[in-house]
Design a protein around this motif. Structure first.
Motif, PDB file in Angstrom:
ATOM      1  N   LEU A  14       0.811  -1.219   0.000  1.00 17.99           N
ATOM      2  CA  LEU A  14       0.000   0.000   0.000  1.00 17.99           C
ATOM      3  C   LEU A  14       0.848   1.276   0.000  1.00 17.99           C
ATOM      4  N   PRO A  15       1.906   1.394   0.815  1.00 20.28           N
ATOM      5  CA  PRO A  15       2.722   2.611   0.752  1.00 20.28           C
ATOM      6  C   PRO A  15       3.315   2.859  -0.627  1.00 20.28           C
ATOM      7  N   MET A  16       3.678   1.807  -1.354  1.00 21.00           N
ATOM      8  CA  MET A  16       4.186   1.979  -2.714  1.00 21.00           C
ATOM      9  C   MET A  16       3.120   2.559  -3.633  1.00 21.00           C
ATOM     10  N   VAL A  17       1.917   2.022  -3.534  1.00 17.69           N
ATOM     11  CA  VAL A  17       0.820   2.515  -4.376  1.00 17.69           C
ATOM     12  C   VAL A  17       0.494   3.963  -4.032  1.00 17.69           C
ATOM     13  N   PHE A  20       3.063   6.196  -5.437  1.00 19.05           N
ATOM     14  CA  PHE A  20       2.962   6.317  -6.893  1.00 19.05           C
ATOM     15  C   PHE A  20       1.965   7.391  -7.292  1.00 19.05           C
ATOM     16  N   VAL A  21       0.788   7.390  -6.688  1.00 23.97           N
ATOM     17  CA  VAL A  21      -0.241   8.359  -7.080  1.00 23.97           C
ATOM     18  C   VAL A  21      -0.014   9.730  -6.460  1.00 23.97           C
ATOM     19  N   GLY A  22       0.771   9.800  -5.386  1.00 22.46           N
ATOM     20  CA  GLY A  22       1.036  11.073  -4.731  1.00 22.46           C
ATOM     21  C   GLY A  22       0.112  11.290  -3.544  1.00 22.46           C
ATOM     22  N   GLU A  23       0.597  12.074  -2.594  1.00 22.08           N
ATOM     23  CA  GLU A  23      -0.116  12.256  -1.332  1.00 22.08           C
ATOM     24  C   GLU A  23      -1.506  12.850  -1.528  1.00 22.08           C
ATOM     25  N   GLU A  24      -1.627  13.867  -2.375  1.00 25.04           N
ATOM     26  CA  GLU A  24      -2.924  14.535  -2.551  1.00 25.04           C
ATOM     27  C   GLU A  24      -3.958  13.586  -3.138  1.00 25.04           C
ATOM     28  N   ALA A  25      -3.582  12.852  -4.188  1.00 25.55           N
ATOM     29  CA  ALA A  25      -4.522  11.923  -4.803  1.00 25.55           C
ATOM     30  C   ALA A  25      -4.845  10.771  -3.862  1.00 25.55           C
ATOM     31  N   ALA A  26      -3.841  10.295  -3.134  1.00 21.52           N
ATOM     32  CA  ALA A  26      -4.049   9.161  -2.231  1.00 21.52           C
ATOM     33  C   ALA A  26      -5.080   9.473  -1.165  1.00 21.52           C
ATOM     34  N   ASP A  27      -5.120  10.719  -0.718  1.00 18.03           N
ATOM     35  CA  ASP A  27      -6.078  11.107   0.314  1.00 18.03           C
ATOM     36  C   ASP A  27      -7.516  10.924  -0.150  1.00 18.03           C
ATOM     37  N   GLY A  28      -7.755  11.089  -1.441  1.00 19.74           N
ATOM     38  CA  GLY A  28      -9.112  10.961  -1.960  1.00 19.74           C
ATOM     39  C   GLY A  28      -9.445   9.587  -2.500  1.00 19.74           C
ATOM     40  N   LEU A  29      -8.476   8.666  -2.460  1.00 18.79           N
ATOM     41  CA  LEU A  29      -8.683   7.341  -3.034  1.00 18.79           C
ATOM     42  C   LEU A  29      -8.374   6.231  -2.035  1.00 18.79           C
ATOM     43  N   ASP A  30      -8.561   6.525  -0.759  1.00 19.27           N
ATOM     44  CA  ASP A  30      -8.153   5.584   0.281  1.00 19.27           C
ATOM     45  C   ASP A  30      -8.693   4.179   0.048  1.00 19.27           C
ATOM     46  N   GLY A  39      -0.293  -9.021  -4.201  1.00 19.45           N
ATOM     47  CA  GLY A  39       0.703 -10.065  -4.085  1.00 19.45           C
ATOM     48  C   GLY A  39       1.324 -10.507  -5.392  1.00 19.45           C
ATOM     49  N   ALA A  40       0.975  -9.847  -6.496  1.00 21.83           N
ATOM     50  CA  ALA A  40       1.490 -10.252  -7.800  1.00 21.83           C
ATOM     51  C   ALA A  40       2.861  -9.642  -8.071  1.00 21.83           C
ATOM     52  N   THR A  41       3.735 -10.404  -8.693  1.00 21.84           N
ATOM     53  CA  THR A  41       5.059  -9.935  -9.085  1.00 21.84           C
ATOM     54  C   THR A  41       4.933  -8.756 -10.044  1.00 21.84           C
ATOM     55  N   VAL A  42       5.859  -7.798  -9.928  1.00 21.59           N
ATOM     56  CA  VAL A  42       5.872  -6.631 -10.803  1.00 21.59           C
ATOM     57  C   VAL A  42       6.920  -6.830 -11.898  1.00 21.59           C
ATOM     58  N   PHE A  43       6.503  -6.642 -13.152  1.00 22.01           N
ATOM     59  CA  PHE A  43       7.421  -6.623 -14.286  1.00 22.01           C
ATOM     60  C   PHE A  43       7.563  -5.177 -14.733  1.00 22.01           C
ATOM     61  N   TYR A 100      -4.083  -8.007 -14.025  1.00 19.99           N
ATOM     62  CA  TYR A 100      -2.910  -7.582 -14.782  1.00 19.99           C
ATOM     63  C   TYR A 100      -2.925  -6.049 -14.838  1.00 19.99           C
ATOM     64  N   ASP A 101      -2.781  -5.442 -13.666  1.00 16.99           N
ATOM     65  CA  ASP A 101      -2.883  -3.991 -13.527  1.00 16.99           C
ATOM     66  C   ASP A 101      -1.692  -3.299 -14.175  1.00 16.99           C
ATOM     67  N   VAL A 102      -1.930  -2.042 -14.591  1.00 12.59           N
ATOM     68  CA  VAL A 102      -0.913  -1.269 -15.306  1.00 12.59           C
ATOM     69  C   VAL A 102      -0.636   0.031 -14.559  1.00 12.59           C
ATOM     70  N   TYR A 103       0.638   0.268 -14.271  1.00 13.56           N
ATOM     71  CA  TYR A 103       1.109   1.514 -13.667  1.00 13.56           C
ATOM     72  C   TYR A 103       2.074   2.169 -14.652  1.00 13.56           C
ATOM     73  N   VAL A 104       1.842   3.449 -14.958  1.00 13.35           N
ATOM     74  CA  VAL A 104       2.658   4.145 -15.955  1.00 13.35           C
ATOM     75  C   VAL A 104       3.201   5.430 -15.354  1.00 13.35           C
TER      76      VAL A 104
END
Length: 227
Positions: A14-17, A20-30, A39-43, A100-104
């Motif tokens: 969770l802290p990594m996610v 990634f989105v940033g503190e301001e966005a994270a506050d609204g997307l708890d 638990g999935a491996t990251v490529f 198969y989530d995508v982070y860019v």
């Protein structure tokens, strides 16, 4: 010069996610962000990624050097997360698969973007020429970006996210009596595809996959931005 290759990393927590989105966005997307660590491996691909044609997130990294998809006896042994440190450009349709989530770490652009409970998060803009349609429930369906721009953005089902579609129409399919959603269902019915509230995503997806999305856009009074 060393050739770029896929890096294999530990699953996201969770802290990594949140980072990634940033503190301001994270506050609204708890609530939404708490569901993402799976638990999935990251490529990780540490550059821009451009792909011709249609692609699913499961196949997004298939042509990158060093990528070998995990295999196992159980379905969950095969799940993985995709991270791209750069921009992603898809000339066709991007389908974000569940698990198969995508982070860019950059911008995402495609002709259309579809997701049935898969998650797409970008630190930059997310843009498409035709439609973005996300089916959301307790299992996923998060769309997040610094900005969003598409002729029609469809948010079906539940899910706690808000994306400001800068220059296009947003249809809130989680509210069944929303006038734009009611109008969409009538259009889908007229085009002969799924048109009940629970089938709306499937109807839009069928039009995209069959090359009929311009019929939907015209009926809704908007135009594709393809040149």
């Amino acid at each position: 010069m060393t050739e770029l290759a896929i890096e294999i990393r530990e699953p996201l927590d969770l802290p990594m996610v949140q980072g990634f989105v940033g503190e301001e966005a994270a506050d609204g997307l708890d609530d939404a962000l708490e569901k993402l660590p799976n638990g999935a491996t990251v490529f990780a691909w540490l550059d821009d990624l451009r792909i011709e044609g249609d692609i699913s997130s499961k196949e997004l990294l298939a042509r990158c050097p060093g990528f070998v998809a995990p295999t196992g006896e159980q379905p969950w042994d095969n799940y993985f997360t995709i991270f791209v440190r750069g921009n992603v450009e898809i000339t066709g349709v991007l389908e974000v698969n569940q698990y198969y989530d995508v982070y860019v770490r950059g911008n995402v652009r495609a002709r259309s973007i579809l997701s049935h409970t898969g998650n797409l998060l970008a630190t930059g803009s997310v843009t498409a020429d035709e439609v973005m349609a996300f089916e959301c429930n307790e299992e996923g369906g998060l769309l997040h970006g610094a900005s969003c721009d598409v002729p029609v953005l469809c948010h079906f089902g539940g899910g706690d996210w808000v994306v400001d579609n800068q220059n296009g129409k947003t249809i809130h399919g989680e509210v069944w009596d929303d006038p734009d959603f009611v109008a969409l269902l009538e259009v889908l019915k007229g085009l002969g595809v799924g048109s009940t509230p629970r089938d709306a995503f499937r109807g839009v997806r069928e039009l995209v996959r069959s090359g009929r999305i311009n019929e939907l856009l015209r009926a809704l009074g908007v135009a594709s931005r393809q040149t």
